[in-house]
Each structure stands twice: as structure tokens, then as C-alpha cells.
Design an enzyme around this catalytic site. Structure first.
Site, PDB file in Angstrom:
ATOM      1  N   ILE A  40      42.277  38.303  41.354  1.00 23.55           N
ATOM      2  CA  ILE A  40      42.374  39.658  40.809  1.00 23.55           C
ATOM      3  C   ILE A  40      43.838  39.872  40.385  1.00 23.55           C
ATOM      4  CG2 ILE A  40      42.473  40.619  43.163  1.00 23.55           C
ATOM      5  CD1 ILE A  40      40.752  42.506  40.387  1.00 23.55           C
ATOM      6  N   TRP A  41      44.559  38.767  40.248  1.00 22.93           N
ATOM      7  CA  TRP A  41      45.945  38.773  39.731  1.00 22.93           C
ATOM      8  C   TRP A  41      46.932  39.528  40.630  1.00 22.93           C
ATOM      9  CZ3 TRP A  41      42.003  40.712  36.302  1.00 22.93           C
ATOM     10  CH2 TRP A  41      41.459  39.743  35.456  1.00 22.93           C
ATOM     11  N   HIS A  42      46.664  39.541  41.930  1.00 25.42           N
ATOM     12  CA  HIS A  42      47.597  40.224  42.838  1.00 25.42           C
ATOM     13  C   HIS A  42      48.418  39.224  43.644  1.00 25.42           C
ATOM     14  CE1 HIS A  42      44.740  43.973  42.903  1.00 25.42           C
ATOM     15  NE2 HIS A  42      45.246  43.720  41.711  1.00 25.42           N
ATOM     16  N   TYR A  43      48.602  38.051  43.116  1.00 22.85           N
ATOM     17  CA  TYR A  43      49.345  37.036  43.867  1.00 22.85           C
ATOM     18  C   TYR A  43      50.771  37.521  44.149  1.00 22.85           C
ATOM     19  CZ  TYR A  43      50.602  35.964  39.040  1.00 22.85           C
ATOM     20  OH  TYR A  43      51.015  36.073  37.733  1.00 22.85           O
ATOM     21  N   HIS A  44      51.294  37.062  45.276  1.00 17.71           N
ATOM     22  CA  HIS A  44      52.588  37.558  45.737  1.00 17.71           C
ATOM     23  C   HIS A  44      53.226  36.514  46.643  1.00 17.71           C
ATOM     24  CE1 HIS A  44      49.270  38.933  48.339  1.00 17.71           C
ATOM     25  NE2 HIS A  44      50.092  38.695  49.346  1.00 17.71           N
TER      26      HIS A  44
END
Ligand SMILES: *[C@@H]1O[C@H](CO)[C@@H](O)[C@H](O)[C@H]1NC(C)=O
Ligand SMILES: *[C@@H]1O[C@H](CO)[C@@H](O)[C@H](O)[C@H]1NC(C)=O
Ligand SMILES: *[C@@H]1O[C@H](CO)[C@@H](O)[C@H](O)[C@H]1NC(C)=O
Ligand SMILES: *[C@@H]1O[C@H](CO)[C@@H](O)[C@H](O)[C@H]1NC(C)=O
Ligand SMILES: *[C@@H]1O[C@H](CO)[C@@H](O)[C@H](O)[C@H]1NC(C)=O
Ligand SMILES: *[C@@H]1O[C@H](CO)[C@@H](O)[C@H](O)[C@H]1NC(C)=O
Length: 602
Positions: free
Chosen positions: A535-539
Site C-alpha cells: 500500500i506504498w507505506h514502506y518506511h
């Protein structure tokens, strides 16, 4: 899974509308240089220009003179954090922003909700979205445009909860002032579509309660969040936060790709002196920091770009830097470690009717650490543009199941023909998605080469930890209940589907490069592993306490900070962009207060 193009007719109509509505703007860009009164500026703000306008142009020697003397702050990356940060610092100090991409303002793929998936599917070199595939076999994207992730995301806006703010050690009062600073400029209340109402009511029916109405706050239950799309479906991005800037003190260069941060290593601690970047013509430049106390280079290149830039500049694991012959400035084995991505799995709900397009509006915030959202209306009609989507091509699924030598062209074509029908059917409907709030599994990032334009290798290890897998299984059970609930079926007028059939649509829809198993729809655990997407929330990658201090200063060197999502150990709120933009503002104010005290006036 969002990369299906809409009808070419719509696109042509749109281009036509653009041409007839902007005749003066087009002619004035063509006659650039001539004196003309209301001049259309494609870069919107006067302080934005191409990197090649930087005065010290020279590929062999660096000089800094004239107006390109030195800066109090050099921000690497004009993204979701970099824009609000630079705007704030420019109140009182000279700031140079170096952004590797272009501007979002005139890019239709960025500006309109209806183009969300088209923009993400664009894998060309000029795309605002740079695709990468993690070693897990999951397609992903990183932003390459002024405004960063806020230009390519689904637009949902929701704050972090109080516990996140507390764990971050942030001043809650300043946090509460910084969110509205962002919201006033770019955040809107969504107009709920039918399917988003259906999701709202079915979440309540299956027990995700209470209903908290429309709110930016992170509260347990079901709510409607904010959006950076206005009621005309127009996207507003972090780049518009530059409207707050002091134009006299800010300079933003686009197509400026920083290659490395430069250190003076003659003293006891390495000290940053400036950065080397290349412009859109490939010429190198050096931008220098002022010698004044407090001057800093601030890295805001995101969870992929920031750890990559530290390593390319000589800060990172010794072995890795040696392998690529990068001169070591400071050994730090934690750079690129602690990478995490929130795994997402979806259930596709097919529909016979075309469905109004919506990205995320309703969210269920469950007590089990799972969020439920929906995205609808990506119908692929027979008139759709049928293109190959580069790295995202539907040929790729074949690659995950068939050994390289057996991938014959006929097999590929047959696969595409077979698959198209399924997609056609599935994408008239919606995706109901669940994503894990706090995955325990961790991965890492490492360099593949020393070219900053190339993606590093990224591994997230989705579901490596059994607790993550167990939570996904529970989440899929919950989503299954949602899509078979009375309210959902009443609203959507869908036939009650067999859950296994819906799961099999996700399996067949070819959403990642992971091998599929025969038991995918029988075993929820296998379903989770095989159909995981991002969901493109990589951190992570530059974690607090390991790479940076709590005030985001890079440990062991002087005059360098990292301010972006690479410093997060968890993704804030249901979607991070609100907090990443808030943090840009927040850190900017903190820095001004530290340097100027009461005289800062903020
Ligand atoms: C900083 O900038 C603000 C806004 O322009 C101004 O009101 C304030 O006086 C400035 N402070 C200093 C110390 O220059
Ligand atoms: C938008 O994306 C499509 C492909 O998805 C691409 O062909 C087109 O050039 C892009 N437009 C812009 C303005 O970048
Ligand atoms: C900040 O705002 C939240 C609600 O948005 C509120 O619950 C909290 O008490 C506020 N904190 C402070 C210190 O004002
Ligand atoms: C999807 O919607 C289109 C109209 O946009 C319709 O022609 C088509 O039959 C629908 N597909 C299915 C499988 O219901
Ligand atoms: C079913 O949906 C209609 C609108 O489509 C609504 O008026 C009605 O109240 C709904 N019934 C239930 C039981 O939710
Ligand atoms: C599903 O089947 C595969 C073999 O195809 C097996 O390795 C795997 O353990 C099975 N998964 C579950 C959760 O039973």
C-alpha cells in the site's frame, strides 16, 4: 493492480479540453524570453527553475559565485516532507531544494483522480512514479516529482494517533498546530460514493464500531477521512505548501539529481560542506553550505532514497561500501536496516454495473491492528488502451511461474488473452483491502551499484513473522464478512458471492510475482502470502537511535539531518502522508525556534 488505462476517448477529450482552455499559456511558453504581461509559468512559483540554471555549471571544476554562493539549508528531495520543511525554513534562512523530478502542476497523470492508475502505470523515465520490485516479488513505486508521494498516492488524509506522537517524543501542541497548517492549504472533505457508503455501513454491521463520522483524527471504529482531491477530482499536493515560502529566500531546482553529500573529513568529526548534483543535461554542479553555525544539509529523499544517499556518500555498513569502492566517511551498520512495508491483501468484488471511481474515503480502524479500506471503479472497457506496462506488464506473472527458457512468445500471448477476460470482469468492481498496521517483519536495503538513478535492492520479508501472518488471516476473515454482509449486498446490488470465488479472482489477477499454490483459496495463510501487495507505506532505513538522533541529526557527523519516513519505525495513522507533511512543518519550526528563540516568531 491499479494500472489499467481508461478509454482513449476520455483521454483525447481531456487533452482537447486542455488545449482549448490554455491557448495563451501555450503560446507564452513558446515565446519564452519576450516581454509579455500575464506570463504562464508552468512551474507555478518564480523560485522554481531547472537545475541547469544553477550558475556554477561546469563538468570539470566547481565554483560558487554570484547568486549561487552558499545556502543556510540544502534540502535533498522536494517531496512530502521536503516541501513543507523548505517553505518553513525559508522564512528566515536561505534554502536550496534539489528535486530529481519535475513539477506536478501541469502533469495530468498527477493532477486528476481519474488518472491515478495511469500515472502509476507509467514506467517511462519521465514518470512521476519510479517503479521498483522488491526481492519479495512485489511491485512497488517511489515518487520522482516535486511534491513526492502526495503526487502519486490515493490521496487519503488521516492523522497519526496520540500514542504515535508520544512515542516520537514530539511536542503535542506544536503537532496540533502543524497538521492544520497543511490541512488549510490542501485537504478536503470527500463526497462519499455509493460503494464507500456501502463499506461504511457494512463495517458497522460486522462490528467495527463506533461510527466516528468525518474526522482527520485516528480513532478506533469506522470513519471518513480527508482527501487531497478536491470536489472536482483535482489533486492538491505537498508542492502547493511552497505557497507558504518566502520567495526571496527559497530556490527550488527541478531535475536536480544529487549524487553525493560532500564531507570535510580533516577534523575529528566529518562535517558536511555541500552536495554534488547533476542537472537535466547531465552536467555536474556543487552547491555549498554557508559557514554560518547552524547550516545543514537535510536529506528528505524518502525511505528508499535517504538510506541510498547516505551509503553513496560514505555512511553505511563498511563491507557494503567497500564492495562498491565507496570511500568510507563513517561506518554505520544500521543504514538501510529496519525496512518495513505494511502488507496489503485485497478481495476483488466483481460487478455487472460500471462503478463510480473512488480511491480511499472510508476506513475501518480495528482493535486487532488492521485497517480496512476500499477503492472502486477501474473498469477496463473493450475500448481501453491496451498497452504493455513495462515492469508491470501482465506478462510478468508468467515469469513467476515459468522458468526463463520456457517463456515462449506464444505462451505469453495466450496468457495475456486468458488473463484479459478475468481482469475485465474483476475490474468493473472494487477492491476491498486490508492492511496490517504494525508489521513485525523487517527487511533491509542494499546498493546494487553506485548509480543514484537506479533502485537499490529492497527486501521487506512480508509475513516472515508468524504474528503478521496470523493477523492477515483474521483480517481476510473480517473482509469476507464485510463483502457478504446484508448492507454491502443491498447497496452494491451484487450477487452474494462465494468467498472462495472472490479469493480466486485475487489469485488470478496477477498482482505480484510470487508463485501461486493450488491451496491459495483454501488456506487463508497461503492466500495472504501469495497475494500480498504494497500500500506504498514502506518506511525505515534511517531509524532514530540507530542512524539519527531523536531530532533527526545523523549520528557521528556534523551538519546533516534526515527528515522523512525513513526515520519511522512504524507507519503513522492509517496512511502516512498527513504525518510526513506535518513532520516537515514541525521540524522546520523546531529548527527555527532552536536557532532564533523568540525572534523566530513561530
Ligand atoms: C523570521 O521571519 C519572520 C517572518 O518573515 C519574521 O517575522 C521574523 O522577524 C524573522 N526573525 C528573524 C530573527 O529574522
Ligand atoms: C501518463 O501515463 C501514461 C502511461 O501510463 C504515459 O503514456 C503518458 O505519457 C503519461 N503522461 C505524462 C504527462 O507524463
Ligand atoms: C491535539 O489534538 C487532538 C485531537 O485532534 C486532541 O485529542 C489532543 O488533546 C490535542 N493535544 C494538545 C496538546 O492540544
Ligand atoms: C463492465 O462494464 C461495462 C460497461 O462499462 C460492460 O459493458 C461490461 O459488460 C461489464 N462487464 C461485466 C463482466 O459485467
Ligand atoms: C438498501 O439500500 C437502499 C438504497 O439503495 C436504502 O434506501 C435501504 O435503506 C437499504 N436497506 C438496508 C436494510 O440497508
Ligand atoms: C499449500 O501448498 C503448498 C504446496 O503447494 C505447501 O507448501 C504449503 O504449506 C500449503 N500451505 C498451507 C498453509 O497449507
Amino acid at each position: 493492480m491499479f494500472w489499467f488505462l481508461q478509454s482513449p476517448m476520455a483521454l483525447k477529450l481531456f487533452l482537447f479540453a486542455l488545449l482549448i482552455s490554455l491557448p495563451t499559456s501555450l503560446s507564452s511558453t513558446a515565446s519564452k524570453g519576450k516581454e509579455q504581461k500575464p506570463k504562464f509559468n508552468p512551474y507555478r512559483y518564480k523560485f522554481i527553475d531547472k537545475a541547469s540554471t544553477f550558475a556554477s555549471s561546469s563538468s570539470s571544476s566547481f565554483s560558487s559565485n554570484g547568486r549561487d554562493s552558499t545556502y543556510d539549508y540544502i534540502v535533498i528531495g522536494g517531496g512530502t516532507a521536503g516541501c513543507p520543511l523548505a517553505a518553513t525554513l525559508s522564512r528566515n534562512f536561505s534554502v536550496l531544494v534539489l528535486e530529481r523530478g519535475g513539477v506536478p502542476f501541469t502533469n495530468a497523470n498527477v493532477s486528476f483522480l481519474r488518472n491515478f492508475h495511469i500515472g502509476l502505470a507509467d514506467t517511462s523515465a519521465s514518470s512521476a512514479s519510479q517503479a521498483f520490485v522488491s526481492t519479495d516479488g512485489v511491485y512497488n513505486a517511489r515518487a520522482r516529482v516535486l511534491g513526492g508521494g502526495s503526487c502519486i498516492n490515493a490521496g487519503f488524509y488521516s492523522r497519526a494517533d496520540a500514542a504515535f506522537v508520544k512515542r516520537a517524543g514530539w511536542d503535542p501542541k506544536l503537532v496540533n498546530e502543524s497538521y492544520p497548517w497543511v490541512e488549510r492549504e490542501i485537504v478536503h472533505q470527500p463526497k462519499l460514493t455509493l460503494w464507500q457508503k456501502a463499506l461504511r455501513d457494512s463495517l458497522l454491521e460486522v462490528g467495527v464500531r463506533p461510527f466516528n463520522g468525518f474526522t482527520y483524527d485516528h480513532v478506533s471504529g469506522t470513519k471518513i477521512g480527508g482527501t487531497i482531491f478536491d470536489r472536482f477530482g483535482r489533486r492538491h499536493t505537498a508542492a502547493e505548501l511552497l505557497a507558504y515560502a518566502n520567495p526571496q529566500k527559497l530556490r527550488v531546482l527541478i531535475y536536480a539529481t544529487v549524487q553525493k553529500i560532500v564531507f570535510d573529513t580533516s577534523g575529528t568529526r566529518p562535517r558536511v560542506t555541500g552536495v554534488i548534483f547533476k542537472d537535466e543535461n547531465g552536467n555536474q554542479h556543487q552547491a555549498l553550505l554557508s559557514n554560518r553555525q547552524g547550516s545543514e544539509v537535510i536529506l528528505s529523499s524518502g525511505a528508499i532514497g535517504s538510506p541510498q544517499m547516505l551509503m553513496l556518500s560514505g555512511i553505511g555498513p563498511k563491507k557494503e561500501l567497500q564492495r562498491l569502492k565507496i570511500p568510507l566517511v563513517l561506518e554505520n551498520e544500521h543504514v538501510g536496516k529496519g525496512m518495513a512495508d505494511n502488507p496489503m491483501n485485497t478481495i476483488l468484488v466483481p460487478s455487472k454495473q460500471p462503478i463510480e471511481q473512488s480511491l480511499i474515503q472510508t476506513v475501518g480502524i480495528t482493535k486487532m491492528g488492521v485497517y480496512v479500506e476500499a477503492s472502486t471503479g477501474f473498469g477496463q472497457s473493450p475500448e481501453s488502451i491496451h498497452t504493455h506496462y513495462g515492469v508491470m506488464s501482465d506478462k510478468n506473472e508468467l515469469f513467476s511461474t515459468i522458468p526463463a527458457k520456457q517463456r515462449r512468445p506464444e505462451a505469453t500471448q495466450a496468457y495475456i488473452r486468458r488473463n484479459k477476460y478475468q481482469l475485465h470482469e474483476a475490474f468493473n468492481g472494487s477492491f476491498i483491502l486490508e492492511k496490517l498496521a504494525y508489521p513485525i517483519s523487517r527487511g533491509h536495503l542494499s546498493l546494487l551499484n553506485t548509480n543514484v538513478d537506479d533502485n537499490p535492492s529492497v527486501t521487506f520479508n512480508y509475513f516472515k513473522h508468524p504474528v503478521d501472518l496470523q493477523r492477515c488471516v483474521e483480517a481476510i476473515r473480517l473482509v469476507s464478512k464485510v463483502v457478504t454482509s446484508k448492507r454491502f449486498l443491498n447497496y452494491t446490488q451484487c450477487d452474494k458471492q462465494n468467498v472462495h470465488e472472490m479469493l480466486s479472482l485475487s489469485v488470478k489477477a496477477n498482482i505480484n510475482l510470487r508463485p501461486k499454490q493450488v491451496n491459495d483459496t483454501k488456506s487463508m495463510a497461503q492466500f495472504c502470502k501469495d497475494t500480498v501487495v504494497t500500500i506504498w507505506h514502506y518506511h525505515g532505513g534511517c531509524l532514530v537511535g540507530k542512524v539519527v538522533s531523536p531530532d533527526r541529526k545523523v549520528l557521528g557527523v556534523n551538519r546533516l539531518r534526515v527528515i522523512d519516513g525513513s526515520t519511522f519505525d512504524e507507519s503513522p495513522g492509517t496512511n502516512p502522508q498527513a504525518t510526513v507533511m506535518m513532520m516537515g512543518r514541525y521540524m522546520g519550526v523546531k529548527i527555527l525556534r532552536k536557532r532564533l528563540g523568540n525572534k523566530a516568531g513561530v
